[in-house]
Write a protein that holds these residues in place. Structure first.
Motif, PDB file in Angstrom:
ATOM      1  N   ASP A   1       0.822  -1.214   0.000  1.00  0.00           N
ATOM      2  CA  ASP A   1       0.000   0.000   0.000  1.00  0.00           C
ATOM      3  C   ASP A   1       0.857   1.267   0.000  1.00  0.00           C
ATOM      4  O   ASP A   1       0.500   2.264  -0.612  1.00  0.00           O
ATOM      5  CB  ASP A   1      -1.007   0.002   1.151  1.00  0.00           C
ATOM      6  CG  ASP A   1      -0.382  -0.012   2.530  1.00  0.00           C
ATOM      7  OD1 ASP A   1       0.767  -0.499   2.683  1.00  0.00           O
ATOM      8  OD2 ASP A   1      -1.046   0.448   3.484  1.00  0.00           O
ATOM      9  N   ARG A   2       2.013   1.240   0.661  1.00  0.00           N
ATOM     10  CA  ARG A   2       2.912   2.397   0.623  1.00  0.00           C
ATOM     11  C   ARG A   2       3.481   2.603  -0.777  1.00  0.00           C
ATOM     12  O   ARG A   2       3.614   3.732  -1.235  1.00  0.00           O
ATOM     13  CB  ARG A   2       4.056   2.232   1.636  1.00  0.00           C
ATOM     14  CG  ARG A   2       3.588   2.470   3.062  1.00  0.00           C
ATOM     15  CD  ARG A   2       4.716   2.625   4.051  1.00  0.00           C
ATOM     16  NE  ARG A   2       5.654   3.660   3.652  1.00  0.00           N
ATOM     17  CZ  ARG A   2       6.970   3.573   3.795  1.00  0.00           C
ATOM     18  NH1 ARG A   2       7.521   2.495   4.303  1.00  0.00           N
ATOM     19  NH2 ARG A   2       7.748   4.568   3.425  1.00  0.00           N
TER      20      ARG A   2
ATOM     21  N   GLN B   1       0.632   3.971  -2.969  1.00  0.00           N
ATOM     22  CA  GLN B   1       0.364   5.371  -2.605  1.00  0.00           C
ATOM     23  C   GLN B   1       1.439   6.287  -3.183  1.00  0.00           C
ATOM     24  O   GLN B   1       1.143   7.378  -3.681  1.00  0.00           O
ATOM     25  CB  GLN B   1       0.305   5.530  -1.082  1.00  0.00           C
ATOM     26  CG  GLN B   1      -0.937   4.956  -0.454  1.00  0.00           C
ATOM     27  CD  GLN B   1      -0.855   4.908   1.063  1.00  0.00           C
ATOM     28  OE1 GLN B   1       0.111   5.356   1.671  1.00  0.00           O
ATOM     29  NE2 GLN B   1      -1.885   4.336   1.682  1.00  0.00           N
ATOM     30  N   TYR B   2       2.682   5.851  -3.130  1.00  0.00           N
ATOM     31  CA  TYR B   2       3.780   6.637  -3.682  1.00  0.00           C
ATOM     32  C   TYR B   2       3.618   6.801  -5.192  1.00  0.00           C
ATOM     33  O   TYR B   2       3.746   7.906  -5.725  1.00  0.00           O
ATOM     34  CB  TYR B   2       5.123   5.977  -3.356  1.00  0.00           C
ATOM     35  CG  TYR B   2       6.288   6.741  -3.917  1.00  0.00           C
ATOM     36  CD1 TYR B   2       6.729   7.910  -3.305  1.00  0.00           C
ATOM     37  CD2 TYR B   2       6.930   6.322  -5.066  1.00  0.00           C
ATOM     38  CE1 TYR B   2       7.783   8.635  -3.818  1.00  0.00           C
ATOM     39  CE2 TYR B   2       7.994   7.035  -5.594  1.00  0.00           C
ATOM     40  CZ  TYR B   2       8.421   8.186  -4.971  1.00  0.00           C
ATOM     41  OH  TYR B   2       9.462   8.906  -5.497  1.00  0.00           O
TER      42      TYR B   2
ATOM     43  N   ASP C   1       0.834   6.554  -6.892  1.00  0.00           N
ATOM     44  CA  ASP C   1      -0.337   7.423  -7.080  1.00  0.00           C
ATOM     45  C   ASP C   1       0.044   8.895  -6.932  1.00  0.00           C
ATOM     46  O   ASP C   1      -0.413   9.744  -7.700  1.00  0.00           O
ATOM     47  CB  ASP C   1      -1.441   7.094  -6.068  1.00  0.00           C
ATOM     48  CG  ASP C   1      -2.168   5.796  -6.360  1.00  0.00           C
ATOM     49  OD1 ASP C   1      -2.131   5.327  -7.524  1.00  0.00           O
ATOM     50  OD2 ASP C   1      -2.772   5.239  -5.413  1.00  0.00           O
ATOM     51  N   SER C   2       0.903   9.197  -5.962  1.00  0.00           N
ATOM     52  CA  SER C   2       1.283  10.593  -5.729  1.00  0.00           C
ATOM     53  C   SER C   2       2.059  11.180  -6.915  1.00  0.00           C
ATOM     54  O   SER C   2       2.121  12.393  -7.071  1.00  0.00           O
ATOM     55  CB  SER C   2       2.097  10.723  -4.440  1.00  0.00           C
ATOM     56  OG  SER C   2       3.417  10.238  -4.616  1.00  0.00           O
TER      57      SER C   2
END
Length: 135
Positions: free
Chosen positions: A89-90, A93-94, A96-97
């Protein structure tokens, strides 16, 4: 007998050098090791113990390789980069950012055995497999 201990380097031909440098340096964390743009159109990036070479297709060196990369004429299928341990998930998320599209995680066999990885694409649509090592 030869014993392979890792990827030495990968060469990508590009028409989008600035976008490629942003992707590999700013998003994935590579550092410019040698910049020979003015000599032969080559920029070499340090990626852990390996190098990623970016060659501008309109340079002297780049013209030796033929036409620019296209979806129907890839010069590389994909490259797998081992990552330090990071939760899925990290990692997503990275990505996605940075507005990077990615595949679903799947179990795939590689240099460190059967582990989960995902696929992304760089600005030239080269496929990059990201494989975090197990914690």
């Amino acid at each position: 007998m030869l014993k392979i201990i890792g990827i030495d380097h990968v060469v990508f031909r590009t028409t989008k050098l600035d976008a490629m440098l942003h992707f590999y340096c700013d998003v994935l964390g590579c550092k410019i090791e040698r910049d020979k743009r003015s000599d032969n159109g080559l920029v070499q990036l340090r990626a852990g113990t390996a190098l990623i070479d970016l060659v501008m297709v309109d340079s002297d060196l780049g013209r030796l390789g033929g036409r620019p990369p296209k979806q129907d004429g890839r010069n590389v299928d994909h490259v797998c980069l081992q990552l330090e341990a990071i939760a899925q998930d990290r990692l997503t998320q990275y990505l996605d950012s940075h507005q990077i599209n990615y595949s679903n995680f799947a179990l795939r066999y590689g240099a460190v055995g059967l582990t989960e990885s995902i696929y992304i694409e760089d600005p030239e649509q080269n496929v990059i497999e990201l494989k975090p090592v197990l914690a």
